[in-house]
Design a protein around this motif. Structure first.
Motif, PDB file in Angstrom:
ATOM      1  N   HIS A   1      12.788  -2.831  -3.023  1.00 52.99           N
ATOM      2  CA  HIS A   1      12.581  -3.749  -4.155  1.00 52.99           C
ATOM      3  C   HIS A   1      11.267  -4.526  -4.077  1.00 52.99           C
ATOM      4  CE1 HIS A   1      12.887  -6.862  -7.119  1.00 52.99           C
ATOM      5  NE2 HIS A   1      12.716  -7.754  -6.160  1.00 52.99           N
TER       6      HIS A   1
ATOM      7  N   ARG B   1      10.464   2.034  -8.691  1.00 54.32           N
ATOM      8  CA  ARG B   1      11.481   1.900  -7.633  1.00 54.32           C
ATOM      9  C   ARG B   1      11.938   3.270  -7.142  1.00 54.32           C
ATOM     10  NH1 ARG B   1      15.636  -2.129  -6.425  1.00 54.32           N
ATOM     11  NH2 ARG B   1      16.362  -1.507  -4.362  1.00 54.32           N
TER      12      ARG B   1
ATOM     13  N   SER C   1      -0.026   5.888  -5.012  1.00 52.77           N
ATOM     14  CA  SER C   1      -1.101   5.441  -4.104  1.00 52.77           C
ATOM     15  C   SER C   1      -0.571   4.417  -3.123  1.00 52.77           C
ATOM     16  CB  SER C   1      -2.305   4.816  -4.810  1.00 52.77           C
ATOM     17  OG  SER C   1      -2.343   5.057  -6.117  1.00 52.77           O
TER      18      SER C   1
ATOM     19  N   PHE D   1       0.983  -3.950 -14.320  1.00 52.49           N
ATOM     20  CA  PHE D   1       0.729  -4.713 -15.546  1.00 52.49           C
ATOM     21  C   PHE D   1      -0.665  -5.346 -15.533  1.00 52.49           C
ATOM     22  CE2 PHE D   1       5.380  -4.651 -16.451  1.00 52.49           C
ATOM     23  CZ  PHE D   1       5.281  -4.146 -17.733  1.00 52.49           C
ATOM     24  N   ILE D   2      -1.114  -5.745 -14.364  1.00 53.01           N
ATOM     25  CA  ILE D   2      -2.469  -6.316 -14.284  1.00 53.01           C
ATOM     26  C   ILE D   2      -3.490  -5.233 -14.659  1.00 53.01           C
ATOM     27  CG2 ILE D   2      -4.217  -7.175 -12.664  1.00 53.01           C
ATOM     28  CD1 ILE D   2      -1.931  -8.771 -11.331  1.00 53.01           C
TER      29      ILE D   2
ATOM     30  N   LEU E   1       4.368 -12.901 -13.381  1.00 51.17           N
ATOM     31  CA  LEU E   1       3.209 -12.061 -13.701  1.00 51.17           C
ATOM     32  C   LEU E   1       2.094 -12.901 -14.329  1.00 51.17           C
ATOM     33  CD1 LEU E   1       2.008  -9.162 -13.900  1.00 51.17           C
ATOM     34  CD2 LEU E   1       2.931  -9.086 -16.203  1.00 51.17           C
TER      35      LEU E   1
ATOM     36  N   LEU F   1      -1.559 -13.170 -12.928  1.00 51.89           N
ATOM     37  CA  LEU F   1      -2.659 -12.727 -13.778  1.00 51.89           C
ATOM     38  C   LEU F   1      -3.708 -13.826 -13.924  1.00 51.89           C
ATOM     39  CD1 LEU F   1      -3.119 -10.084 -15.310  1.00 51.89           C
ATOM     40  CD2 LEU F   1      -2.195 -11.165 -17.317  1.00 51.89           C
TER      41      LEU F   1
ATOM     42  N   TYR G   1      15.854 -11.335 -11.579  1.00 53.41           N
ATOM     43  CA  TYR G   1      14.513 -10.811 -11.288  1.00 53.41           C
ATOM     44  C   TYR G   1      13.737 -10.524 -12.576  1.00 53.41           C
ATOM     45  CZ  TYR G   1      10.857  -7.496 -10.176  1.00 53.41           C
ATOM     46  OH  TYR G   1       9.646  -6.848 -10.117  1.00 53.41           O
TER      47      TYR G   1
ATOM     48  N   LYS H   1       9.020  -3.824 -18.890  1.00 44.11           N
ATOM     49  CA  LYS H   1       9.097  -4.138 -17.453  1.00 44.11           C
ATOM     50  C   LYS H   1      10.228  -3.385 -16.752  1.00 44.11           C
ATOM     51  CE  LYS H   1      11.493  -8.422 -18.490  1.00 44.11           C
ATOM     52  NZ  LYS H   1      11.368  -9.855 -18.614  1.00 44.11           N
TER      53      LYS H   1
ATOM     54  N   LEU I   1       4.797  -3.192  -9.561  1.00 43.14           N
ATOM     55  CA  LEU I   1       5.001  -3.482 -10.988  1.00 43.14           C
ATOM     56  C   LEU I   1       3.995  -4.531 -11.479  1.00 43.14           C
ATOM     57  CD1 LEU I   1       6.750  -2.923 -13.510  1.00 43.14           C
ATOM     58  CD2 LEU I   1       8.214  -4.804 -12.807  1.00 43.14           C
ATOM     59  N   GLN I   2       3.806  -5.574 -10.674  1.00 43.17           N
ATOM     60  CA  GLN I   2       2.830  -6.606 -11.064  1.00 43.17           C
ATOM     61  C   GLN I   2       1.424  -6.008 -11.152  1.00 43.17           C
ATOM     62  OE1 GLN I   2       3.121 -10.498  -9.199  1.00 43.17           O
ATOM     63  NE2 GLN I   2       5.103  -9.934  -8.375  1.00 43.17           N
ATOM     64  N   ASN I   3       1.070  -5.216 -10.139  1.00 38.17           N
ATOM     65  CA  ASN I   3      -0.263  -4.601 -10.155  1.00 38.17           C
ATOM     66  C   ASN I   3      -0.437  -3.652 -11.334  1.00 38.17           C
ATOM     67  OD1 ASN I   3      -1.016  -5.967  -7.899  1.00 38.17           O
ATOM     68  ND2 ASN I   3      -0.486  -4.321  -6.486  1.00 38.17           N
TER      69      ASN I   3
ATOM     70  N   PHE J   1      20.575   1.354  -6.566  1.00 38.10           N
ATOM     71  CA  PHE J   1      19.514   0.376  -6.323  1.00 38.10           C
ATOM     72  C   PHE J   1      19.795  -0.899  -7.117  1.00 38.10           C
ATOM     73  CE2 PHE J   1      17.423   4.432  -5.499  1.00 38.10           C
ATOM     74  CZ  PHE J   1      16.835   4.173  -4.273  1.00 38.10           C
TER      75      PHE J   1
ATOM     76  N   LEU K   1      11.203   2.992  -3.473  1.00 34.05           N
ATOM     77  CA  LEU K   1      12.583   2.732  -3.010  1.00 34.05           C
ATOM     78  C   LEU K   1      12.917   1.281  -2.687  1.00 34.05           C
ATOM     79  CD1 LEU K   1      13.430   5.849  -0.773  1.00 34.05           C
ATOM     80  CD2 LEU K   1      13.427   5.638  -3.244  1.00 34.05           C
TER      81      LEU K   1
ATOM     82  N   ALA L   1       8.444  -2.437  -4.955  1.00 30.78           N
ATOM     83  CA  ALA L   1       8.474  -2.124  -6.390  1.00 30.78           C
ATOM     84  C   ALA L   1       7.961  -3.320  -7.201  1.00 30.78           C
ATOM     85  CB  ALA L   1       9.890  -1.767  -6.826  1.00 30.78           C
ATOM     86  N   ASP L   2       8.322  -4.523  -6.760  1.00 31.80           N
ATOM     87  CA  ASP L   2       7.867  -5.734  -7.441  1.00 31.80           C
ATOM     88  C   ASP L   2       6.340  -5.853  -7.371  1.00 31.80           C
ATOM     89  OD1 ASP L   2       7.955  -8.290  -8.645  1.00 31.80           O
ATOM     90  OD2 ASP L   2       7.926  -9.243  -6.666  1.00 31.80           O
ATOM     91  N   ASP L   3       5.781  -5.640  -6.180  1.00 29.01           N
ATOM     92  CA  ASP L   3       4.317  -5.699  -6.015  1.00 29.01           C
ATOM     93  C   ASP L   3       3.630  -4.683  -6.923  1.00 29.01           C
ATOM     94  OD1 ASP L   3       4.318  -7.639  -4.160  1.00 29.01           O
ATOM     95  OD2 ASP L   3       4.001  -6.346  -2.412  1.00 29.01           O
TER      96      ASP L   3
ATOM     97  N   PHE M   1      10.406 -12.388 -14.286  1.00 29.20           N
ATOM     98  CA  PHE M   1       9.227 -11.568 -14.006  1.00 29.20           C
ATOM     99  C   PHE M   1       8.007 -11.985 -14.837  1.00 29.20           C
ATOM    100  CE2 PHE M   1       6.447  -7.919 -14.698  1.00 29.20           C
ATOM    101  CZ  PHE M   1       6.139  -7.586 -13.393  1.00 29.20           C
TER     102      PHE M   1
ATOM    103  N   TYR N   1       9.742  -0.618 -13.975  1.00 31.87           N
ATOM    104  CA  TYR N   1      10.284  -0.992 -12.662  1.00 31.87           C
ATOM    105  C   TYR N   1      11.065   0.165 -12.071  1.00 31.87           C
ATOM    106  CZ  TYR N   1      13.136  -3.128  -9.053  1.00 31.87           C
ATOM    107  OH  TYR N   1      13.748  -3.397  -7.849  1.00 31.87           O
TER     108      TYR N   1
END
Lengths: 188, 168
Positions: free
Chosen positions: A51, A45, A92, A62-63, B54, B58, B46, A37, A58-60, B40, A49, A54-56, B50, A41
């Motif tokens: 956070h 990021r 994207s 892993f999904i 997730l 999921l 966090y 992760k 990152l979740q997508n 950053f 740039l 980047a969180d959104d 996580f 991440y």
């Protein structure tokens, strides 16, 4: 800055098998997420740039990995494959955002960097901000190579596998990127 | 190679002694240190939280509809059919064709947000011109505060350019 050199931390072959087997899948996925992760991440990021974005992403990412693990053929290392998914998802994401806001890629990048000044999760000084501005001016490939080589300290061979580009091409891109960044930082 | 005696060129005094220092100075001028620290940051805990987040996402994303025993399904289907028959029988003459205006705005927004178009907003505007009626309608409709805040947060730079205080 972001991570130390990337070596696969776990026995990938075993993990892939466990991920593809129903009764071991959940546990194996947990291991996969815990192991990768942070690396993914920082890769994301460096592109988006911000956070929250980047969180959104990152979740997508892993999904997508979870849903497509059966399609992982093992032609490349698992972590290269995941890096590729994370990179594509992040690219994207920013392209879609730029399009929604009616901006071209360059203008959108400038806007992202400008937003850093008020970003509570960016604690850079003036030179750090200028560095981000410099990176924003690079063409996409050079930007990716610069982030992966300079900050994440990936090896050329690893970047080559992730971006599916020759090592020679990457070295040239990196060299050009460093020169441009240095030049930008020298300017007032 | 006893060049000293063979060519007539001379160098300034101490040239070779100071050459190395001069070169190194030049090189360090040329080389700009690129900062390598990570500016950053991430919110506290966090990464620790996580996995949990997730897993939740999921499970929402891959929710499986449980299978009911077939008899139960038939019974439910029959009740639904009976209710539907009564309801639609009553509404029969009032049923209208589904048209564009029946789509929820959120569905339309979600479609535009999640679908990749090769069109810029200007190009979309060309194929979907505003009529005068729609334009005045848009101007007279009240705008939700929430939408204004969303717009400003996405376009904060433009907002700053307004420079409200100085123009007051």
């Amino acid at each position: 800055m972001m991570n130390k050199p990337q070596e696969p931390l776990i026995a990938e072959e075993t993990l892939v098998q466990e991920l593809k087997t129903q009764n071991t899948q959940a546990k194996a996925f947990e291991v996969l997420v815990s192991t990768y992760k942070e690396r993914l991440y920082w890769q994301i990021r460096g592109i988006v740039l911000n956070h929250d974005d980047a969180d959104d992403v990152l979740q997508n990412t892993f999904i997508k990995i979870y849903k497509n693990i059966d399609g992982f053929k093992g032609d490349s290392q698992l972590f290269s494959w995941m890096y590729r998914i994370a990179t594509n998802e992040a690219l994207s994401f920013i392209k879609q955002r730029a399009k929604i806001q009616g901006l071209n890629d360059v203008d959108y990048q400038e806007k992202l960097v400008a937003n850093l000044q008020s970003d509570v999760y960016f604690e850079g000084d003036e030179i750090q901000l200028k560095l981000q501005k410099a990176i924003a001016t690079l063409p996409e490939k050079q930007k990716l190579v610069f982030n992966m080589k300079y900050f994440q300290e990936l090896k050329y061979e690893q970047i080559s596998e992730i971006l599916e580009t020759s090592v020679g091409g990457l070295k040239a891109s990196y060299h050009l990127a460093v020169k441009k960044v240095e030049q930008f930082l020298k300017e007032d | 190679m006893n060049n000293k005696n063979k060519h007539p060129f001379k160098t300034p005094e101490g040239y070779f002694d100071s050459f190395q220092d001069k070169l190194m100075a030049q090189l360090s001028d040329d080389h700009v240190a690129i900062p390598k620290d990570n500016a950053f940051k991430v919110p506290d805990n966090y990464f620790e939280n996580f996995n949990e987040k997730l897993t939740k996402k999921l499970s929402e994303d891959t929710k499986v509809i449980p299978l009911f025993p077939i008899k139960k399904v038939i019974a439910i289907a029959a009740s639904v059919a009976a209710i539907a028959l009564v309801f639609f029988g009553y509404q029969w003459n009032n049923v209208e064709d589904v048209n564009f205006s029946d789509l929820a705005n959120t569905d339309i927004e979600a479609y535009f947000e999640n679908t990749e178009f090769d069109l810029t907003s200007y190009e979309i505007a060309e194929v979907l011109p505003f009529t005068d009626a729609e334009y005045s309608n848009m101007l007279s409709l009240p705008i939700d505060n929430e939408n204004i805040l969303d717009y400003l947060s996405d376009n904060i730079n433009d907002f700053e350019e307004l420079n409200l205080q100085e123009n007051e």
